[in-house]
Design an enzyme around this catalytic site. Structure first.
Site, mmCIF file in Angstrom:
data_model
loop_
_atom_site.group_PDB
_atom_site.id
_atom_site.type_symbol
_atom_site.label_atom_id
_atom_site.label_comp_id
_atom_site.label_asym_id
_atom_site.label_seq_id
_atom_site.Cartn_x
_atom_site.Cartn_y
_atom_site.Cartn_z
ATOM 1 C CG ASP A 124 2.177 -3.272 -5.494
ATOM 2 O OD1 ASP A 124 1.285 -3.198 -6.369
ATOM 3 O OD2 ASP A 124 2.500 -4.352 -4.982
ATOM 4 C CG ASP B 32 2.333 -5.939 -8.467
ATOM 5 O OD1 ASP B 32 2.798 -6.214 -7.356
ATOM 6 O OD2 ASP B 32 1.239 -5.344 -8.619
ATOM 7 C CG ASP C 244 5.460 -6.531 -4.687
ATOM 8 O OD1 ASP C 244 6.181 -5.934 -3.858
ATOM 9 O OD2 ASP C 244 4.309 -6.918 -4.435
HETATM 10 N N1 DCT Z 1 -1.896 -12.079 -5.591
HETATM 11 C C1 DCT Z 1 -2.545 -13.248 -5.255
HETATM 12 N N2 DCT Z 1 -2.508 -13.693 -3.980
HETATM 13 C C2 DCT Z 1 -1.850 -13.010 -3.034
HETATM 14 C C3 DCT Z 1 -1.165 -11.822 -3.367
HETATM 15 C C4 DCT Z 1 -1.215 -11.370 -4.658
HETATM 16 O O1 DCT Z 1 -3.138 -13.882 -6.100
HETATM 17 N N3 DCT Z 1 -1.847 -13.477 -1.775
HETATM 18 C C5 DCT Z 1 -1.959 -11.616 -6.969
HETATM 19 C C6 DCT Z 1 -3.207 -10.872 -7.275
HETATM 20 C C7 DCT Z 1 -2.774 -9.537 -7.754
HETATM 21 C C8 DCT Z 1 -1.265 -9.605 -7.872
HETATM 22 O O2 DCT Z 1 -0.855 -10.768 -7.222
HETATM 23 C C9 DCT Z 1 -0.573 -8.396 -7.352
HETATM 24 O O3 DCT Z 1 -0.947 -8.127 -6.000
HETATM 25 P P1 DCT Z 1 -1.304 -6.661 -5.532
HETATM 26 O O4 DCT Z 1 -0.259 -5.713 -5.979
HETATM 27 O O5 DCT Z 1 -1.613 -6.721 -4.083
HETATM 28 O O6 DCT Z 1 -2.685 -6.398 -6.292
HETATM 29 P P2 DCT Z 1 -3.057 -5.389 -7.440
HETATM 30 O O7 DCT Z 1 -4.219 -5.981 -8.111
HETATM 31 O O8 DCT Z 1 -1.865 -5.057 -8.246
HETATM 32 O O9 DCT Z 1 -3.560 -4.132 -6.637
HETATM 33 P P3 DCT Z 1 -2.884 -2.678 -6.532
HETATM 34 O O10 DCT Z 1 -3.292 -1.984 -7.783
HETATM 35 O O11 DCT Z 1 -3.464 -2.061 -5.320
HETATM 36 O O12 DCT Z 1 -1.411 -2.863 -6.424
HETATM 37 MG MG MG Z 2 -0.109 -4.220 -7.437
#
Ligand code: DCT
Ligand code: MG
Length: 375
Positions: free
Chosen positions: A209, A211, A299
């Site tokens: 995704d 963010d 997000d």
């Molecule tokens: N996060 C966290 N605890 C959670 C959910 C999310 O600390 N329960 C933090 C860690 C990373 C950030 O929010 C964004 O989440 P993701 O999009 O799931 O992770 P990402 O590292 O961006 O992985 P991806 O590249 O797959 O989106």
């Molecule tokens: Mg992400």
């Protein structure tokens, strides 16, 4: 690895211990390369620098499969042990070629030994039957439980885009979405603050995704900004799905003692329509799929500006980096860190921060750049 995957395929119970797995996977040559002195490797990911270059992918992939299978079976201890083992190996600037070199590494010890039954087919069925548990594992992204739900379940609208959202998002696509969100945010509030966070901030080439953090310099205006952005995207006809969560942030309830709890800021989980023409170099679509657009997961989180640094640090990840930052704060500094605040239990006071560097300084940690947080 073939020993491991063959056993899995045959449905054999596999006794797995991290060091054993490495030993089985090593090539015949016993000669080790000269590694970094082991004393420099910390047990905490927030004291290691981990770029996107993983020199031990063959091991870390296996450990992550094991971590996930334990997570689905509610075995938190072994799950974390495998995640930590993977994370330590990801930080090494060299490839493990000899078992001896792992002996002084943290988190790869005998204590992570456990016996499990790895049966991938059963695991799939369990996934299908434990939507609730999966939800807790990925509770911020409930739509990701959908493909695992039985076909007779009612399918929410977002399922329609499953093909697209299960395909990785590229850096160019993330950049294009950044432009769209930037235009929307600044059309509504010219002095709004918009920051790309998550995996793309850490320099990853692909993500599941995109963010972003959005806030306003005027305290209290941030939530209205988020709902206005959603309205604008809807009006533009590019909002395919939206799950909005209003803020439940309450300063008087800090510090939170719930470890790993998700934050209380206003946020939304979106699926947006991205046009081929908006992406530098075009969308990476398959030959047979020439629709000229794709759906992407986005997000947005909207903290009050005085919480911006904590939110940025929390949402930048990686998850393992965040886990270890909080564990380090608690165990080594008697402090509580989350996406809202940093609390010093000894002094019984909150420590303010306007940048991530302030937070690292409060914790007495060397600053780790976002692209070194791929733990
Ligand atoms: N996060 C966290 N605890 C959670 C959910 C999310 O600390 N329960 C933090 C860690 C990373 C950030 O929010 C964004 O989440 P993701 O999009 O799931 O992770 P990402 O590292 O961006 O992985 P991806 O590249 O797959 O989106
Ligand atoms: Mg992400």
């Amino acid at each position: 690895i073939s020993w491991f995957t063959d056993s899995m395929r045959e449905g054999k119970p596999v006794a797995v211990e991290t060091r054993h797995l490495i030993q089985e996977t090593l090539p015949a040559s016993p000669e080790a390369t000269t590694p970094t002195p082991m004393s420099t490797v910390s047990q905490y990911a927030c004291q290691r620098r981990t770029t996107t270059q993983n020199n031990n992918k063959i091991f870390t992939d296996a450990f992550e499969v094991l971590a996930e299978s334990h997570e689905f079976n509610d075995m938190e201890g072994p799950c974390l042990a495998f995640r930590r083992a993977a994370s330590v190996l990801k930080s090494l600037p060299w490839t493990v070629q000899n078992l001896r070199v792992t002996e002084d590494l943290p988190c790869l010890g005998e204590h992570s030994m456990c016996v499990i039954e790895v049966r991938p087919i059963v695991l799939c069925l369990q996934r299908a039957n434990t939507g609730g548990r999966l939800l807790s594992a990925r509770r911020t992204h409930p739509i990701f439980t959908l493909p695992l739900i039985h076909s007779d379940s009612p399918l929410p609208r977002s399922f329609l885009h499953y093909g697209d959202i299960s395909r990785a998002v590229s850096k160019a696509e993330a950049q294009a979405l950044g432009n769209i969100i930037d235009e929307a945010v600044h059309a509504i509030t010219p002095d709004a603050i918009l920051t790309l966070t998550g995996g793309f901030r850490r320099g990853k080439d692909f993500g599941h995704d995109v963010d972003f953090i959005v806030t306003t310099p005027q305290l209290g205006k941030e939530e209205r900004l988020l709902t206005s952005v959603i309205d604008r995207l809807k009006h533009q006809g590019i909002l395919l799905y939206c799950e909005y969560q209003a803020s439940t942030f309450d300063e008087s309830k800090l510090p939170s003692h719930r470890f790993e709890a998700m934050d209380h800021f206003a946020k939304c989980f979106l699926i947006l329509r991205l046009e081929d023409s908006q992406v530098d170099g075009g969308l990476q679509t398959a030959e047979e799929d020439r629709r000229g657009w794709r759906a992407v997961r986005v997000d947005l989180v909207s903290p009050p500006v005085d919480r911006y640094a904590f939110t940025l640090l929390g949402w930048s990840g990686s998850r393992q980096f965040e886990r270890d930052l909080r564990r380090f704060a608690r165990m080594e500094r008697r402090m509580l860190l989350d996406n809202h605040a940093l609390y010093d239990k000894t002094k019984k006071e909150f420590l303010a921060a306007t940048t991530e560097k302030d937070i690292f300084a409060h914790l007495g940690l060397e600053y780790i750049e976002p692209w070194q947080r791929n733990a």
